[in-house]
Design a protein around this motif. Structure first.
Motif, PDB file in Angstrom:
ATOM      1  N   VAL A  66      -7.460   3.291  -2.570  1.00 60.63           N
ATOM      2  CA  VAL A  66      -6.243   2.793  -1.942  1.00 60.63           C
ATOM      3  C   VAL A  66      -5.285   2.366  -3.058  1.00 60.63           C
ATOM      4  O   VAL A  66      -5.598   1.444  -3.831  1.00 60.63           O
ATOM      5  CB  VAL A  66      -6.539   1.615  -0.990  1.00 60.63           C
ATOM      6  CG1 VAL A  66      -5.255   1.133  -0.319  1.00 60.63           C
ATOM      7  CG2 VAL A  66      -7.559   2.027   0.066  1.00 60.63           C
ATOM      8  N   ARG A  67      -4.127   3.013  -3.137  1.00 58.51           N
ATOM      9  CA  ARG A  67      -3.171   2.739  -4.209  1.00 58.51           C
ATOM     10  C   ARG A  67      -2.185   1.659  -3.766  1.00 58.51           C
ATOM     11  O   ARG A  67      -1.573   1.770  -2.690  1.00 58.51           O
ATOM     12  CB  ARG A  67      -2.430   4.007  -4.599  1.00 58.51           C
ATOM     13  CG  ARG A  67      -3.362   5.106  -5.130  1.00 58.51           C
ATOM     14  CD  ARG A  67      -2.596   6.317  -5.622  1.00 58.51           C
ATOM     15  NE  ARG A  67      -1.841   6.966  -4.561  1.00 58.51           N
ATOM     16  CZ  ARG A  67      -2.348   7.849  -3.719  1.00 58.51           C
ATOM     17  NH1 ARG A  67      -3.633   8.178  -3.805  1.00 58.51           N
ATOM     18  NH2 ARG A  67      -1.610   8.402  -2.790  1.00 58.51           N
ATOM     19  N   CYS A  68      -2.037   0.631  -4.582  1.00 59.67           N
ATOM     20  CA  CYS A  68      -1.189  -0.512  -4.265  1.00 59.67           C
ATOM     21  C   CYS A  68      -0.184  -0.732  -5.396  1.00 59.67           C
ATOM     22  O   CYS A  68      -0.582  -0.816  -6.568  1.00 59.67           O
ATOM     23  CB  CYS A  68      -2.027  -1.775  -4.066  1.00 59.67           C
ATOM     24  SG  CYS A  68      -3.327  -1.608  -2.803  1.00 59.67           S
ATOM     25  N   ALA A  69       1.085  -0.819  -5.039  1.00 63.21           N
ATOM     26  CA  ALA A  69       2.156  -1.049  -6.017  1.00 63.21           C
ATOM     27  C   ALA A  69       2.666  -2.477  -5.884  1.00 63.21           C
ATOM     28  O   ALA A  69       2.849  -2.972  -4.759  1.00 63.21           O
ATOM     29  CB  ALA A  69       3.292  -0.062  -5.800  1.00 63.21           C
ATOM     30  N   PRO A  70       2.897  -3.172  -6.996  1.00 61.65           N
ATOM     31  CA  PRO A  70       3.428  -4.538  -6.922  1.00 61.65           C
ATOM     32  C   PRO A  70       4.738  -4.603  -6.150  1.00 61.65           C
ATOM     33  O   PRO A  70       5.628  -3.757  -6.333  1.00 61.65           O
ATOM     34  CB  PRO A  70       3.631  -4.914  -8.390  1.00 61.65           C
ATOM     35  CG  PRO A  70       2.656  -4.043  -9.138  1.00 61.65           C
ATOM     36  CD  PRO A  70       2.618  -2.754  -8.377  1.00 61.65           C
ATOM     37  N   ASP A  71       4.853  -5.576  -5.268  1.00 62.20           N
ATOM     38  CA  ASP A  71       6.085  -5.816  -4.514  1.00 62.20           C
ATOM     39  C   ASP A  71       7.021  -6.640  -5.394  1.00 62.20           C
ATOM     40  O   ASP A  71       6.692  -7.773  -5.767  1.00 62.20           O
ATOM     41  CB  ASP A  71       5.755  -6.573  -3.230  1.00 62.20           C
ATOM     42  CG  ASP A  71       6.953  -6.713  -2.306  1.00 62.20           C
ATOM     43  OD1 ASP A  71       8.102  -6.632  -2.787  1.00 62.20           O
ATOM     44  OD2 ASP A  71       6.740  -6.923  -1.096  1.00 62.20           O
TER      45      ASP A  71
ATOM     46  N   VAL B   1       0.860  -1.181   0.000  1.00 65.24           N
ATOM     47  CA  VAL B   1       0.000   0.000   0.000  1.00 65.24           C
ATOM     48  C   VAL B   1       0.898   1.233   0.000  1.00 65.24           C
ATOM     49  O   VAL B   1       1.707   1.423   0.918  1.00 65.24           O
ATOM     50  CB  VAL B   1      -0.935   0.010   1.227  1.00 65.24           C
ATOM     51  CG1 VAL B   1      -1.741   1.308   1.267  1.00 65.24           C
ATOM     52  CG2 VAL B   1      -1.877  -1.189   1.193  1.00 65.24           C
ATOM     53  N   VAL B   2       0.770   2.067  -1.030  1.00 66.68           N
ATOM     54  CA  VAL B   2       1.658   3.224  -1.172  1.00 66.68           C
ATOM     55  C   VAL B   2       0.937   4.549  -0.973  1.00 66.68           C
ATOM     56  O   VAL B   2       1.567   5.608  -0.948  1.00 66.68           O
ATOM     57  CB  VAL B   2       2.343   3.202  -2.553  1.00 66.68           C
ATOM     58  CG1 VAL B   2       3.234   1.975  -2.680  1.00 66.68           C
ATOM     59  CG2 VAL B   2       1.313   3.227  -3.681  1.00 66.68           C
ATOM     60  N   GLY B   3      -0.387   4.517  -0.805  1.00 64.45           N
ATOM     61  CA  GLY B   3      -1.105   5.761  -0.575  1.00 64.45           C
ATOM     62  C   GLY B   3      -2.598   5.563  -0.670  1.00 64.45           C
ATOM     63  O   GLY B   3      -3.079   4.490  -1.060  1.00 64.45           O
ATOM     64  N   ALA B   4      -3.330   6.604  -0.311  1.00 65.18           N
ATOM     65  CA  ALA B   4      -4.791   6.547  -0.361  1.00 65.18           C
ATOM     66  C   ALA B   4      -5.337   7.959  -0.466  1.00 65.18           C
ATOM     67  O   ALA B   4      -4.696   8.933  -0.027  1.00 65.18           O
ATOM     68  CB  ALA B   4      -5.361   5.839   0.872  1.00 65.18           C
TER      69      ALA B   4
END
Length: 425
Positions: free
Chosen positions: A410-415, A398-401
């Motif tokens: 809710v912004r999610c970036a691939p790990d 989770v990188v931001g919201a």
């Protein structure tokens, strides 16, 4: 049809009026309430103690009695009251019986049903049990539930999902695969191991809770939020709308109760009417973006008595803004993302997956967001809900919201460690 609102707003009156209107449309209807004895009987013009004769549906898994017919409804409307004390005693005695082996080992002396007094929170379980039993009976076209005040009602409606999560954590299903080893382990360590009865009880609870959870999530379930228009009711109404959005419960209408007539020559009445109309205008503007109508019910100048009075107060007859049968949910943001949110694929544009939630009436300063393992814990004011992460988001950070226009993104970036390079999913 679930009816709730602030304390003293007239929730029971609106629930009864909605039930009478459903019966007048030819639908076999059950009005289920936990209201104190005497109140509902007086409103429905029934004899004192009439609802105690058959009672509401009892514990989970039993159909119970339908309750007596309400005068003036051609036998189509029945009413029943939940008995939280009887439900608690029945459940407590049954639990003792199922755990008798463990209690005997501890030297415990079982409690008799006659000496048991219900604990705080027992009314919530009694209500959920009665709703499940009434639905399982299959006798009704419409079930109208008179809920407690909004904060208590929302926590009660969220209880099945929360308890199922606790059961999964405390008694994981995969642990049951080792049942055959428990006798040997008991001899090895010298203490009793969990018995099949424990797991059987947990399984039964899970099934019963899943039934109620399914009813709450059913497309045929709607909520009416009752408020008496005034400056002090605005915040309670906003928090109620926020809680309904968080739990994914469809708000069918906001019911403004006890609206006094406008144009009165009496100065006091005219002043009160003007204040109410100012509040109602603000409510309509706030609810318009959610596609939720605000329906006005008149102040009768007295307490309603009987089916005739209640039909005058039925929300179905108030206003001309649609949704007249209580079966169509809102068409606004809540329906756009669903109760568990929706994942938007923006990997090609931004390298992100965006988890979108409809959260009407929520303010940024009261929003809490925590990622814990494979779950997202979301808080809105006094309410909290745990969302399991969709499979794709479990491999993301989770990188931001952001919260805008009643929608949380809710912004999610691939790990990179979990999301191999060169893959799109």
């Amino acid at each position: 049809m679930l009816v709730t609102g602030a304390g003293g707003s007239g929730r029971t009156t609106v629930a009864a009026a909605s039930a009478v209107a459903a019966a007048r449309r030819g639908r076999r209807t059950l009005l289920l309430s936990g209201e104190a004895p005497g109140t509902l009987e007086a409103m429905l013009c029934m004899a004192d103690g009439a609802l105690d004769a058959t009672g509401a549906p009892g514990s989970m898994g039993t159909a119970g009695g339908p309750g007596p017919a309400v005068p003036g409804t051609d036998g189509l409307l029945h009413a029943a009251r939940t008995d939280s004390g009887a439900h608690f005693r029945e459940a407590a005695v049954a639990l003792q019986e199922r755990g008798r082996k463990v209690l005997d080992l501890l030297g415990s002396e079982p409690l008799d049903g006659d000496e048991l007094t219900e604990l705080p929170g027992a009314d919530a379980f009694a209500l959920l049990s009665a709703v499940r039993a009434a639905h399982a009976a299959g006798e009704w076209d419409t079930l109208v539930v008179d809920l407690p005040p909004t904060p208590v009602a929302l926590r009660t409606l969220a209880l099945p999902a929360q308890l199922r999560r606790y059961l999964r954590r405390l008694l994981p299903a995969e642990r049951q695969a080792a049942r055959a080893l428990r006798p040997a382990l008991a001899q090895l360590v010298g203490v009793p191991m969990p018995t099949d009865a424990l797991y059987a009880t947990a399984d039964r609870w899970d099934v019963e809770l899943a039934d109620v959870q399914g009813l709450m999530a059913s497309p045929g379930t709607t909520v009416r939020l009752v408020a008496e228009p005034g400056p002090l009711a605005a915040e309670a109404l906003r928090l109620g709308r926020a809680g309904l959005g968080l739990y994914g419960l469809p708000l069918e209408a906001v019911v403004a109760n006890r609206v006094v007539p406008s144009g009165s020559p009496d100065a006091w009445t005219a002043s009160l009417s003007g204040q109410q109309q100012t509040v109602l205008k603000a409510w309509r503007e706030e609810c318009a973006s959610e596609g939720v109508p605000v329906r006005e019910l008149p102040h009768l100048g007295r307490e309603p008595r009987g089916a005739g009075d209640l039909l005058r107060l039925a929300p179905e007859t108030a206003g001309t803004d649609g949704g007249t049968d209580g079966t169509t949910g809102p068409s606004g943001p809540t329906g756009s993302t669903g109760p568990a949110g929706a994942v938007e694929d923006r990997l090609a544009q931004d390298g992100l997956l965006v988890w979108r939630f409809a959260l009407p009436a929520v303010r940024k300063e009261e929003l809490d967001l925590v990622r814990r393992g494979d779950e997202l814990i979301l808080g809105a004011g006094p309410y909290r809900r745990v969302f399991p992460l969709p499979s794709a988001l479990r491999r993301c950070r989770v990188v931001g919201a952001s919260l805008d226009g009643g929608e949380l993104r809710v912004r999610c970036a691939p790990d990179p460690a979990l999301w191999p390079h060169g893959t799109d999913r």
